[in-house]
Design an enzyme around this catalytic site. Sequence first.
Site, PDB file in Angstrom:
ATOM      1  N   ASP A 105      65.828   0.673   3.248  1.00 54.04           N
ATOM      2  CA  ASP A 105      64.784   1.581   4.033  1.00 54.04           C
ATOM      3  C   ASP A 105      64.575   0.867   5.313  1.00 54.04           C
ATOM      4  OD1 ASP A 105      62.201   3.431   4.563  1.00 54.04           O
ATOM      5  OD2 ASP A 105      63.496   4.397   2.868  1.00 54.04           O
ATOM      6  N   ASP A 106      63.544   1.299   5.920  1.00 52.22           N
ATOM      7  CA  ASP A 106      62.914   0.829   7.203  1.00 52.22           C
ATOM      8  C   ASP A 106      62.982  -0.824   7.499  1.00 52.22           C
ATOM      9  OD1 ASP A 106      61.743   0.880   9.735  1.00 52.22           O
ATOM     10  OD2 ASP A 106      60.060   1.998   9.025  1.00 52.22           O
ATOM     11  N   ARG A 118      51.333   6.523  14.850  1.00 49.72           N
ATOM     12  CA  ARG A 118      52.310   5.713  13.982  1.00 49.72           C
ATOM     13  C   ARG A 118      52.844   4.390  14.804  1.00 49.72           C
ATOM     14  NH1 ARG A 118      56.897   5.003   9.914  1.00 49.72           N
ATOM     15  NH2 ARG A 118      56.002   4.373   7.963  1.00 49.72           N
ATOM     16  N   LYS A 154      69.604   7.979   5.313  1.00 50.92           N
ATOM     17  CA  LYS A 154      68.240   8.516   5.109  1.00 50.92           C
ATOM     18  C   LYS A 154      67.893   8.650   6.539  1.00 50.92           C
ATOM     19  CE  LYS A 154      63.588   7.886   3.277  1.00 50.92           C
ATOM     20  NZ  LYS A 154      62.652   7.068   2.383  1.00 50.92           N
ATOM     21  N   ASP A 159      64.887   9.672   9.020  1.00 47.07           N
ATOM     22  CA  ASP A 159      63.745  10.011   8.768  1.00 47.07           C
ATOM     23  C   ASP A 159      63.004  10.538   9.946  1.00 47.07           C
ATOM     24  OD1 ASP A 159      60.962  10.050   7.684  1.00 47.07           O
ATOM     25  OD2 ASP A 159      61.032   7.887   7.088  1.00 47.07           O
ATOM     26  N   MET A 160      61.633  10.912  10.213  1.00 45.77           N
ATOM     27  CA  MET A 160      60.911  11.438  11.298  1.00 45.77           C
ATOM     28  C   MET A 160      59.525  11.512  10.921  1.00 45.77           C
ATOM     29  SD  MET A 160      59.537  14.117  13.247  1.00 45.77           S
ATOM     30  CE  MET A 160      59.680  15.715  12.226  1.00 45.77           C
ATOM     31  N   ASN A 161      58.801  10.375  11.688  1.00 45.61           N
ATOM     32  CA  ASN A 161      57.368  10.257  11.132  1.00 45.61           C
ATOM     33  C   ASN A 161      56.129  10.467  12.037  1.00 45.61           C
ATOM     34  OD1 ASN A 161      57.746   9.022   8.427  1.00 45.61           O
ATOM     35  ND2 ASN A 161      58.951   7.725   9.422  1.00 45.61           N
ATOM     36  N   ASP A 207      55.952  11.665   0.484  1.00 45.68           N
ATOM     37  CA  ASP A 207      55.732  10.159   0.508  1.00 45.68           C
ATOM     38  C   ASP A 207      54.734   9.974  -0.601  1.00 45.68           C
ATOM     39  OD1 ASP A 207      57.283   9.264   2.423  1.00 45.68           O
ATOM     40  OD2 ASP A 207      55.701   9.137   3.852  1.00 45.68           O
TER      41      ASP A 207
HETATM   42  C1  DGJ Z   1      58.422   7.594   5.843  1.00 46.17           C
HETATM   43  C2  DGJ Z   1      59.056   7.825   4.515  1.00 46.17           C
HETATM   44  O1  DGJ Z   1      58.827   9.046   3.949  1.00 46.17           O
HETATM   45  C3  DGJ Z   1      59.295   6.626   3.487  1.00 46.17           C
HETATM   46  O2  DGJ Z   1      59.905   7.066   2.605  1.00 46.17           O
HETATM   47  C4  DGJ Z   1      59.762   5.474   4.356  1.00 46.17           C
HETATM   48  O3  DGJ Z   1      61.005   5.704   4.438  1.00 46.17           O
HETATM   49  C5  DGJ Z   1      58.925   4.999   5.541  1.00 46.17           C
HETATM   50  N1  DGJ Z   1      58.690   6.326   6.174  1.00 46.17           N
HETATM   51  C6  DGJ Z   1      59.639   4.030   6.291  1.00 46.17           C
HETATM   52  O4  DGJ Z   1      58.875   3.921   7.446  1.00 46.17           O
END
Ligand code: DGJ
Length: 735
Positions: free
Chosen positions: A376-377, A453, A486, A488-490, A558
Site C-alpha cells: 500500500d501507500d 491530508r 489499488k 486511491d483518491m483521498n 476505511d
Molecule cells: C486510504 C485508503 O482507503 C487506505 O486503505 C489506504 O490505502 C490509505 N488511503 C493509504 O494512504
Amino acid sequence: MLTKLTEHKVAAEKMVLSVTDQFHLLTENTQLSFAVTDQGNLFTTYFGKKLGAIDLSYVLKDVNRASYLADTYGIKNYKVEQLPLTYPSFGTTDLNQPAVHIEYGDDGSRISDFRYISHRYLVEKPALEGLPSTHAIGKVTSLEITLLDAVKNVKLYLTICAFEAYDTFTQSIRLENLSNAALTIDRLMSTHLMFLKDKFEMISLTGAWGREAYVQRKALTQGFQGVSSARGASGHGQNPFVALVDPNTTQNTGEAYGFNLIYSGNFVAGCEVDMHQNTRVQLGINPFDFSWTLEPTESFTTPEVVMTFADKGLNQMSQQFHQFYTDCLVPENFAKKERPVLLNNWEATYFDFDREKLLALADKAAYVGAELFVLDDGWYGRRDDITSGLGDWYPNEEKLGGTLDELISEVQQKGLQFGIWFEPEMICEDSELFRQHPDWMMKVPERTPQIIRSQYVLDLTLTEVQEYLTSIISTLLEKYDISYVKWDMNRNFSDIYSTKLSKNRQKELAHRYILALYHILDEITKAHPDVLFESCAGGGGRFDPGMLAYTNQIWASDNTDAIARLATQEGLSYAYPSVTVSGHVSAAPNHQIGRITSLDTRTAVAQNGNFGYELNLSALTESELTEIKADVSRYKTYRKTLQFGQHTRLEVDNPQNEHAWQKSDDKLVIVTMIQTLVKPNTVAKRLRLLDLDDKVNYQDESGKIYTANELMSIGLPVEKPTHDYFAKVYVLTKV
Ligand code: DGJ
C-alpha cells in the site's frame, strides 16, 4: 367571489389530446412505454410490470383538469404540467424542475420546447463516447427518439435501451447544437421519470467516511428530496443510487424501482413530489456549479442511468442490478474470475515498513494461504507519512532495501502475486512533481489553495497531466510484474479552477475532470488487461458504477470493524454485486473504532464477497495463524459461491441487532447470521431461507437433510449466540 371559486374548482373535464405514436420497450418481465401527441410532446406512459404492446394512450387522457395550470400552446385543457412528460424543458408550461435548462447565446433566453420529430431502433447498444457505459449481453432493444427545438434548431436525442434478460433499462441524452450561436447547458438530466402518484418511500445510501452507504428509507412528502454531491466525487456521504418503493415493500415482497447513475462526479439523485401528487424522479450531473458551453455543431452527452423494476421486493431489485453489472458493466477480463485472497500491508505497517517487515509479512501471508501481496501507500518518492511524496511515482529503493523488481520476485518466490497502491490524482507540495510543475494542480491563481491530508488535486484536464500519469503508471506496469493495482483518491475538491479554461467555461471543470479521469483509466486498464484494478477513495468515497466500469472491485470503507461494516455492506448490496465489494479481516481491537471482535466474526463479515487480510500477521500467535490458515482454505473452497452466488438479504426479527444473508448458486447455499448483542434467556431461532430450488434437498455440514420447502417455510435452525458480536456461517449442499 363565488364565481371565482367555481372557476378554479377542479372540473371533471378531461384533457383533449390525441396520441399519434406509441413505443413499448419490453424486457422479460417489465416494460417502459412512451407516447407522442399530435403536438409532438413525448410522454412516458408506463414503467413497471410487463403489460405488452397495448394502447396506453388513456393514461394521458383520463386525467382530470387541475386548476391554475396553463393550457399548453393555448389548447384548452391540454396541460402538460400534469402529464408525465418524458423530458420536460424549462418554459413549456410545466413549471416544475425541468430535465433540461439551456441559455441561448444569441438572445439570452432560457425557454426551450423540444418536440418529437423522429425515432429509430438501433442495431446495437451504443457505447457513450468518453463516458463509461454498459454493453449488450443477450437481446437488447435500443430506441433513439429525436426531439427538436425548432425555434433554436437544437436537437435532443434520448437513447433508451431495454436489456431483455435483465429487466433493466438504460438511458442517456445527447444534446446537439445545430444553430449558429453558442448555447449554455445549465441542466441536462440523464433521466426524468414522472409517476402519477406519490405514495412512495425513497431509499438512498448515505453516511460519511467510515460509515458509508447506510440505508436510509423515508416516505416522500411534497417538495424536493434526494441526495447530491458537489465534492468532485460521488462521495462518502451519498451514492448515486435511489429506489422508490411502495410503503409495504419488504426485502421479498412489493414493488421497487431502482435507479443508479453511471457517474463518479457531482450528481443529483432524487425526486420532486409536485402539488398534484405526482412524483418526478431525476438523476444526472448536479446542476450546481455546472454549465457547459456548446458551440454550433457540438454535442454534449449525459452519463448513462440504469433503471430497473422489481415486483418481488428489494432483493429482486438488487439481484437485477447485480446480474446486470456483472454481465454488462464491469471490465469483462475479470468480471467472472474468482478474485485472489490478498494481504494488504496498510493496517499492518502503515508507512513504517522496510524490506524485512514486508517479507516477513509476505511469508506469513503465504503460510496462511493468501494469493496476493499488496504493498500500500509509502513505497515511492519520499513518503514516510502523509506530508510528502504524492506525485513521485518511482520506487524508493532505499526504503524498499533494493529494487522493486527484487522485492517483487522475493514475494513471488513465496508463491504470491504482487500488487501495488497508487494515488495518481494527487500531488503533495513536498514532492519532486510539485517542484517541477507547481501549476499542475487545481487552484484559483490569487487564492491560497485549501490543503486536505497534505495534498492538492491535480488538474486532470491538462493534457500534460494526463500524459504524465498514463505514461508513468503504464511504464511501471510494463517494467514490473504487477498483478493488481489499488487506485486511491483521498480528498475532495475545494479549489475548482483550471488555468487552461476560459472564464466562461470554469463551471465545466468538475465534469471535465471526471471525463479526464475516465480517459486515463480507460487508457491504463485497456493497456493492461491482465492487471486486476481496485479503486478506493479513502474507503467508499467513490463507490459508484462509473468506477466499476474500469475497476472490477472497490474498497468499501476505511472502517474495517466487522460490526460497522455490516451496515455498509448491506447498503452497498442494494445495487452492487458482492464481488465488487472488498472486505478485509483486520486487527482486534479495531484500529478505527477500538471494537474487539472474534476472528470468526471478522472472517464471516469480510468474506461476504471479495476477501482479504489487512493486519500484522507477524504479530499473531501460532494458533491464530493456524485458525486463519483454515479460514482461508475454507474460503477458497466456497469462494465461487461467496463471490458470485446470488446475494439475498434475509429477514430477521430485530434488524437493529441481527443481520443475515444468503449466497446461493447451483451447488451451494451459504448462510451467514450475525447477532450484535447477545440477549439473556432467549431461544434459538430459525432463519427462513429464500429462493431455493424446491426440486432438490439440502444437506447441512452435520449431514442433516432438509427439503427446500422446509428451509423456506420452517427455516434453518441457527445457533443461540453465546457472546456479543456472534457470527455463524452455515453451508448447505444441494443433494
Ligand atoms: C486510504 C485508503 O482507503 C487506505 O486503505 C489506504 O490505502 C490509505 N488511503 C493509504 O494512504
